[in-house]
Design a protein around this motif. Structure first.
Motif, PDB file in Angstrom:
ATOM      1  N   LEU A 852      11.337  -8.971   0.839  1.00  9.27           N
ATOM      2  CA  LEU A 852      10.224  -8.331   1.518  1.00  9.27           C
ATOM      3  C   LEU A 852       9.487  -7.380   0.577  1.00  9.27           C
ATOM      4  N   VAL A 853      10.228  -6.677  -0.263  1.00  8.21           N
ATOM      5  CA  VAL A 853       9.597  -5.774  -1.230  1.00  8.21           C
ATOM      6  C   VAL A 853       8.757  -6.572  -2.225  1.00  8.21           C
ATOM      7  N   GLY A 856       5.690  -7.830  -0.434  1.00  8.23           N
ATOM      8  CA  GLY A 856       4.815  -6.688  -0.192  1.00  8.23           C
ATOM      9  C   GLY A 856       4.119  -6.231  -1.463  1.00  8.23           C
ATOM     10  N   VAL A 859       1.219  -8.482  -2.108  1.00  8.97           N
ATOM     11  CA  VAL A 859       0.086  -8.150  -1.241  1.00  8.97           C
ATOM     12  C   VAL A 859      -0.689  -6.959  -1.816  1.00  8.97           C
TER      13      VAL A 859
END
Length: 887
Positions: A852-853, A856, A859
């Motif tokens: 997820l990091v 992210g 993004v």
């Protein structure tokens, strides 16, 4: 007007593209820095890990030593032991040059078997004592007399022998300077010894005293309630003939060469191993029994033959196994940054081509041939590549420690890379290019990746440097397949976005999706982002797997949150420990050695481990390495006591379930690993003491206490346990984890994974920015048209977001799949046991939070790059852009 010459034209090109060339030089510098520093840092890491493993050895075991149960002849000990020294010097000359440089001069002692030392004077009471008499040729340099005098040779074979002791040994024996004691026992004649001096060791932790026993501190045992003190005393170096007959077997000759390989570079370990193997493979005869008998009566029959050994060899072999795994992991982690860095270099070259397009066309129009243009591009590449690579290499040398071995070839390759890329950029493209069907390229890449993966899972190709080439090839091939996947996914996403935007109001989203659909996104940028993301995700899997494996190993070694070990733990102290705040449950373990285990094939002797099954199950709930089937030990099975046996015992039983333990009928209901904190041997049987009933042994001392504590209470409970049950040994899960984390290779791989992920993240930002910068001119033309139609500047800033956002979405999908595939399919093929300390390979652990990091971060990088591109696009003048499009 004459046409400009090649040098002048090259100068005009350099001025026109100075900013892209500066970016190319910066990319070259970064690549040279990483490519030069990485091998040097890896070499330092491997050397530190190797030195750590050698440092974990008992110092005396690390030395190159030999022992023989015989006393040397008088001929070897005369003239200050010069014959012995000369013979040992000849032995050292037989070593290889590297081994000889790692060893010191030989040290030798002769010690006689221990004998009972009884005070001669009845008014001098002393505890029961055993004295080991030793002879050291260099006693004066190893011991400093602080009270009394040094020993002198005895007068005759029946005279009193002078001896010196360490102060703590003399105190424990209650032996005062000047007192005489009678030594009895063994086959030697009874003899009186006088304590003439007290010494303190010179360099007590040095290479001499670590090979002695009870010479610095006494050994005190209390087997039956009577304290027995054992100490080693030293007689004069030339007193040996007056104390024991030459060739006698009542003494032992120890010879060792101090060996220190802790600072040995890992690259030299194979050579040292070869030299150690050659040296320890043969024996060295210093003198034969026939030689000892010359000139006098000889009572022995053994040659003075030395066969040397050292545990340093095994430590070096283990370090090589660890180095192979470390190198493979670091190489796989470096694939992402290396590939993305090369893509950055290609992207900068693309910027050079775009900015110099007009000048290159002018050169071709004036007769410049393809080879001439390629040569010009190569010269320009060398002009920026050599300084950039040199600066990167020098920066790497400044960052690395002085002992790091830095290779020169990575910097050379980095210096030549811009020349190759710019030469390719300057070369005119042929009008007709033979195109390979796309499906053939994709099928070939998939086939290669599968073949490499299968070969790696079947053992790999090996490698002279310890690095299997497949460890580098497989990640690259998997990333290549992921890039092809992303190239397939991106048009699908773009077409879907175009269809969706065509049904909505607004022009920016439709235009951005159309640009992505029409291959306006750089394939090189897409490949860089996919590879960087894949390795970043794989880095998280590496960290999570190794961390989980070390935690599991620490729990297996500890056996509980807190474990207390001793020979006979006080039951009252154990009860008070159970009442300590923070303690949930206490389980006691009582072990009896040498208990019979009978089965149809015969009888063996094992250790019997008695526990309270309910308490043990409660203490080990949720811990790795918990005893299996413990919940079935509380009740008999068909009249038999249920037991859990070690795997070593299970192998001997060969499937038999019904056995007898110390005459008690039992049934095997579970098998556990042989190595366990509940027993000191690998052959053991565990049973519930409450089920034994009348067959339970009368009194078995508690040897281990397992304690389950509340979260955060472990340090306080451990400290309380040390106070309550001193001098027992106390260990915790945290202490075991700290011991495992002390290996430099563990921290090194962890840092390598974090650095790889960080560099990949930085390169993703650079790649996205450069991809948007490279498409800036085309984007400006599109924006000029839509702005002329009335689109506001605020809304036009969404175009880069659509353009790079779709690329990032495709790259995130393919990169995540590739990273997870590497973790699940490839990581398990690397031996990870050196990093976890376990006997079995740890299971792969996926890091969802890490993923997820990473996503992210992508993004954020996408948004930042799009914002910068949008700000830059706003600087274009609409009229000028439209005028250029008309021209």
């Amino acid at each position: 007007m004459s046409a400009p010459g090649p040098a002048r034209l090259l100068s005009r090109v350099a001025r026109a593209v100075r900013l892209p060339l500066a970016a190319t030089a910066a990319a070259t510098l970064l690549l040279a820095l990483l490519a030069t520093a990485a091998p040097g840092a890896l070499g330092v890491l491997l050397s530190d890990a190797q030195g750590y493993r050698i440092g974990q050895l008992v110092p005396s075991a690390a030395d190159l030593g030999a022992s023989v149960q015989v006393v040397p002849s008088t001929a070897m000990t005369t003239d200050d032991w010069q014959p012995m020294r000369g013979a040992l010097s000849d032995v050292r000359d037989e070593m290889g040059p590297l081994l000889r440089s790692a060893t010191g001069d030989a040290m030798v002692t002769v010690t006689l078997d221990g004998r009972t030392a009884t005070p001669v004077a009845p008014d001098r009471p002393a505890p029961p004592s055993t004295l080991v008499v030793g002879v050291d040729p260099d006693l004066a340099s190893h011991a400093r007399i602080v009270d009394g005098r040094a020993p002198e040779p005895p007068s005759g074979r029946r005279g009193v022998v002078d001896v010196v002791l360490a102060g703590s040994v003399a105190e424990a024996m209650s032996w005062h300077v000047g007192d005489v004691r009678l030594l009895t026992g063994t086959s030697l004649d009874d003899r009186r010894f006088r304590l003439t001096g007290i010494y303190e060791p010179v360099e007590p932790d040095g290479p001499f005293w670590r090979h002695t026993s009870a010479a610095v501190e006494p050994v005190v045992v209390d087997p039956y309630g009577d304290k027995i003190v054992t100490g080693t005393g030293w007689v004069a170096p030339d007193a040996l003939p007056g104390v024991v007959d030459p060739g006698s077997r009542d003494g032992r000759t120890d010879v060792w060469f101090p060996l220190d390989a802790t600072d040995l570079p890992a690259a030299q370990a194979p050579r040292l191993l070869d030299e150690l193997a050659a040296f320890t493979r043969i024996g060295f005869t210093l003198e034969r029994a026939s030689d000892q008998a010359q000139g006098g009566v000889f009572v022995g029959s053994a040659d003075l033959r030395l066969a040397f050994s050292t545990q340093t060899s095994e430590a070096l072999r283990q370090a090589q196994v660890s180095a192979s795994s470390t190198t493979a992991l670091v190489a796989m982690l470096a694939c992402g940054p290396a590939f993305a860095g090369l893509c950055v270099l290609v992207l900068t070259a693309g910027l050079v081509r775009d900015r110099a397009r007009g000048l290159l066309e002018l050169a071709r129009a004036r007769g410049g041939s393809g080879p001439q243009l390629a040569l010009g591009g190569a010269v320009l590449g060398l002009a920026i590549g050599i300084p950039g690579a040199l600066a990167g290499a020098l920066a790497a040398l400044a960052l690395l420690p002085p002992e790091a071995a830095t290779p020169w070839w990575p910097a050379v390759i980095c210096a030549l890379a811009p020349a190759v890329v710019l030469a390719a950029v300057a070369t005119p493209r042929p009008s007709v290019v033979a195109r390979v069907p796309r499906i053939a390229v994709e099928g070939g890449a998939v086939a290669l990746a599968l073949a490499a993966l299968v070969a790696l899972r079947q053992g790999g190709l090996g490698g002279a440097t310890g690095l299997d080439p497949l460890a580098v090839a497989v990640p690259l091939l998997v990333c290549l397949v992921a890039v092809l996947l992303a190239a397939r996914v991106l048009p699908l996403l773009a077409r879907g976005a175009v269809a969706w935007q065509s049904r909505r109001r607004g022009l920016v989203g439709l235009l951005g999706a159309a640009r992505a659909r029409d291959d306006r996104v750089s394939t090189v940028a897409l490949a860089a982002v996919v590879a960087a993301l894949a390795i970043a995700v794989f880095s998280g899997t590496v960290v999570a797997t190794l961390d989980a494996g070390r935690v599991a190993t620490a729990q297996e070694r500890a056996g509980a949150d807190v474990r207390v070990d001793g020979e006979d733990l006080d039951p009252a102290a154990v009860r008070r420990l159970g009442e300590t705040p923070g303690v949930r449950t206490v389980a006691t373990v009582a072990t009896t050695a040498h208990v019979s285990l009978a089965d149809p094939s015969g009888t063996a002797y094992v250790s019997r481990v008695l526990v309270d099954a309910d308490a043990l199950g409660a203490v080990q709930t949720g811990l790795a390495g918990a005893v299996p089937a413990v919940d079935t030990l509380g009740e008999t099975v068909d009249g038999r006591v249920p037991v859990v046996v070690s795997s070593a015992v299970a192998d001997r039983l060969d499937g038999a379930e019904d056995v007898e333990v110390d005459g008690v009928p039992a049934r095997v209901v579970g098998v556990a690993p042989s190595a366990t904190p509940l027993a000191t041997t690998r052959t053991w049987v565990l049973m519930d003491s409450g089920v034994l009933g009348d067959a339970a042994p009368g009194s078995v001392p508690v040897t281990t206490v397992l304690v389950d504590v509340d979260p955060g209470a472990e340090p306080a409970v451990a400290a309380e346990a040390r106070d309550l049950v001193a001098p027992a040994e106390v260990t915790t899960v945290r202490a075991q984890e700290a011991a495992l984390d002390g290996d430099p290779s563990v921290a090194g791989v962890h840092r390598a994974a974090l650095w790889s992920a960080a560099v990949c993240a930085a390169l993703v930002v650079v790649v996205i920015a450069m991809a948007l910068l490279g498409g800036g001119a085309a984007r400006a033309r599109d924006l000029a048209v839509v702005r002329a139609l009335g689109l506001s500047r605020v809304r036009e800033r969404g175009l880069p977001v659509w353009e790079v956002g779709l690329m990032s979405a495709a790259a995130a999908t393919a990169g995540s799949v590739a990273g997870l595939a590497l973790g699940l399919l490839v990581l398990g093929e690397i031996d990870l046991r050196p990093f976890t300390g376990a006997e079995i390979q740890p299971a792969t652990t996926l890091a969802l939070g890490w993923w997820l990091v990473v996503v992210g971060g992508l993004v954020v990088a996408t948004a930042l790059g799009a914002l910068l591109a949008a700000v830059g696009a706003g600087r274009y003048d609409v009229a000028d852009t439209l005028r250029m499009m008309e021209e």
